[in-house]
Design an enzyme around this catalytic site. Structure first.
Site, PDB file in Angstrom:
ATOM      1  N   HIS A  37      31.341  51.821  24.672  1.00 36.44           N
ATOM      2  CA  HIS A  37      32.182  52.395  25.732  1.00 36.44           C
ATOM      3  C   HIS A  37      31.612  52.021  27.114  1.00 36.44           C
ATOM      4  CE1 HIS A  37      32.842  55.516  22.436  1.00 36.44           C
ATOM      5  NE2 HIS A  37      34.072  55.139  22.697  1.00 36.44           N
ATOM      6  N   GLY A 147      38.351  47.632  24.127  1.00 36.13           N
ATOM      7  CA  GLY A 147      37.341  46.919  23.357  1.00 36.13           C
ATOM      8  C   GLY A 147      37.976  46.043  22.282  1.00 36.13           C
TER       9      GLY A 147
HETATM   10  P1  AMP Z   1      37.328  55.166  21.058  1.00 37.00           P
HETATM   11  O1  AMP Z   1      36.565  56.194  21.827  1.00 37.00           O
HETATM   12  O2  AMP Z   1      36.738  54.849  19.726  1.00 37.00           O
HETATM   13  O3  AMP Z   1      38.810  55.446  21.023  1.00 37.00           O
HETATM   14  O4  AMP Z   1      37.180  53.809  21.869  1.00 37.00           O
HETATM   15  C1  AMP Z   1      37.524  53.729  23.234  1.00 37.00           C
HETATM   16  C2  AMP Z   1      37.449  52.294  23.659  1.00 37.00           C
HETATM   17  O5  AMP Z   1      36.132  51.792  23.433  1.00 37.00           O
HETATM   18  C3  AMP Z   1      38.396  51.380  22.874  1.00 37.00           C
HETATM   19  O6  AMP Z   1      38.948  50.415  23.762  1.00 37.00           O
HETATM   20  C4  AMP Z   1      37.474  50.723  21.880  1.00 37.00           C
HETATM   21  O7  AMP Z   1      37.914  49.466  21.434  1.00 37.00           O
HETATM   22  C5  AMP Z   1      36.200  50.588  22.690  1.00 37.00           C
HETATM   23  N1  AMP Z   1      35.035  50.446  21.823  1.00 37.00           N
HETATM   24  C6  AMP Z   1      34.635  51.284  20.830  1.00 37.00           C
HETATM   25  N2  AMP Z   1      33.534  50.787  20.209  1.00 37.00           N
HETATM   26  C7  AMP Z   1      33.242  49.620  20.819  1.00 37.00           C
HETATM   27  C8  AMP Z   1      32.238  48.629  20.632  1.00 37.00           C
HETATM   28  N3  AMP Z   1      31.309  48.725  19.691  1.00 37.00           N
HETATM   29  N4  AMP Z   1      32.238  47.549  21.440  1.00 37.00           N
HETATM   30  C9  AMP Z   1      33.191  47.406  22.411  1.00 37.00           C
HETATM   31  N5  AMP Z   1      34.162  48.303  22.646  1.00 37.00           N
HETATM   32  C10 AMP Z   1      34.195  49.393  21.859  1.00 37.00           C
END
Ligand code: AMP
Length: 279
Positions: A37, A147
């Protein structure tokens, strides 16, 4: 750092900042932040002069049998990390303001949402697209960073923005991994220590494909077979899907020619892990 829990207050703030000519960069999250994040926030900071992060665990994207209640939450820790990062504003909307009684409007990116993760989670991307549009309307960003970890999600949001003429640049950001290759995810917390040890198998299986491809193997069927054999040689993983796709439209590839992305989802214990890699 400002914290808004009211949609109206966030809209008023964004409107004022835009009137002052500021470029707003937005990073939507479900909280329980990790370095993945934070890397999106770095990217948003590079490209804009006001960075807004949202934290909202969106019930609409969880099926009744999924982990909405158990999904890890730690607002205090998240706010500390965001403050240290120099984020300008955090939006933490209230559930009943986001989804008032009688809520019945949804966004569906029809075909792209049906395949891959959409097969085992049929309403998932409808939930994602709906909340992202609602957050876009709240934050009114000039750009939003997603991401590549959730690759299908990124493509779906890009398609939604194009199809609905949203005046927002959808920017991808690369996957951040642990040292052993496991893609960072809030859900890695669900892994027991012995499952965690095997979890890098997703990354390793894709690295092996890259190596085989560089030695000349172009046939997707053969490459997939190798991946399945390798993953199934471990104790814990259960494959949900492995697909080789065109990175723009997510259509399946049979032969590696031009850019191709491996997408996969694998269950390890009660964690369903997703990952992907360009080959
Ligand atoms: P989430 O909180 O899981 O909904 O993720 C929020 C954002 O963070 C989304 O755009 C995800 O794709 C991104 N994200 C989560 N994990 C990763 C990671 N390991 N590397 C890059 N971006 C990430």
């Amino acid at each position: 750092m400002k914290i808004f829990r009211s949609i109206k207050k966030q809209q008023q703030y964004s409107f004022k900042e835009k009137c002052k000519g500021r470029v707003i960069g937005f990073v939507p999250t479900m909280g329980f932040l990790h370095k993945g994040h934070l890397s999106l926030i770095d990217k948003a900071k590079e490209l804009s002069n006001r960075v807004i992060v949202s934290i909202f665990v969106n019930p609409l994207q969880f099926a009744p049998n999924e982990d909405y209640r158990e999904y890890p939450r730690d607002e205090k820790r998240d706010l500390k990390l965001l403050e240290e990062k120099g984020v300008d504003t955090v939006l933490i909307p209230e559930l009943n303001e986001m989804y008032p009684n009688g809520f019945e409007t949804y966004v569906e990116v029809s075909k792209l949402s049906k395949d891959y993760c959409g097969r085992s989670r049929p309403l998932f991307f409808r939930g994602v697209a709906t909340i992202v549009l609602k957050l876009f309307n709240t934050v009114q960003p000039d750009l939003a960073v997603f991401g590549e970890k959730d690759y299908q999600q990124y493509i779906i949001i890009k398609r939604m923005s194009r199809d609905l003429n949203l005046p927002i640049f959808v920017i991808p950001s690369p996957i951040v991994r642990e040292e052993d290759g496991l893609a960072m995810s809030s859900r890695n917390l669900y892994l027991t220590p012995s499952e965690r040890k095997e979890a890098p198998v997703l990354y390793e299986s894709m690295r092996r494909v890259k190596e085989l491809a560089s030695k000349g193997e172009r046939n997707v069927k053969n490459l997939k077979k190798e991946m399945v054999k390798f993953i199934e040689s471990k104790k814990y993983p259960r494959i949900d899907y492995i697909e080789f796709v065109d990175p723009e439209n997510l259509k399946r590839a049979k032969i590696l020619q031009g850019p191709t992305r491996i997408l996969l989802a694998v269950w390890i214990g009660k964690a369903r892990l997703i990952d992907n890699m360009e080959v």
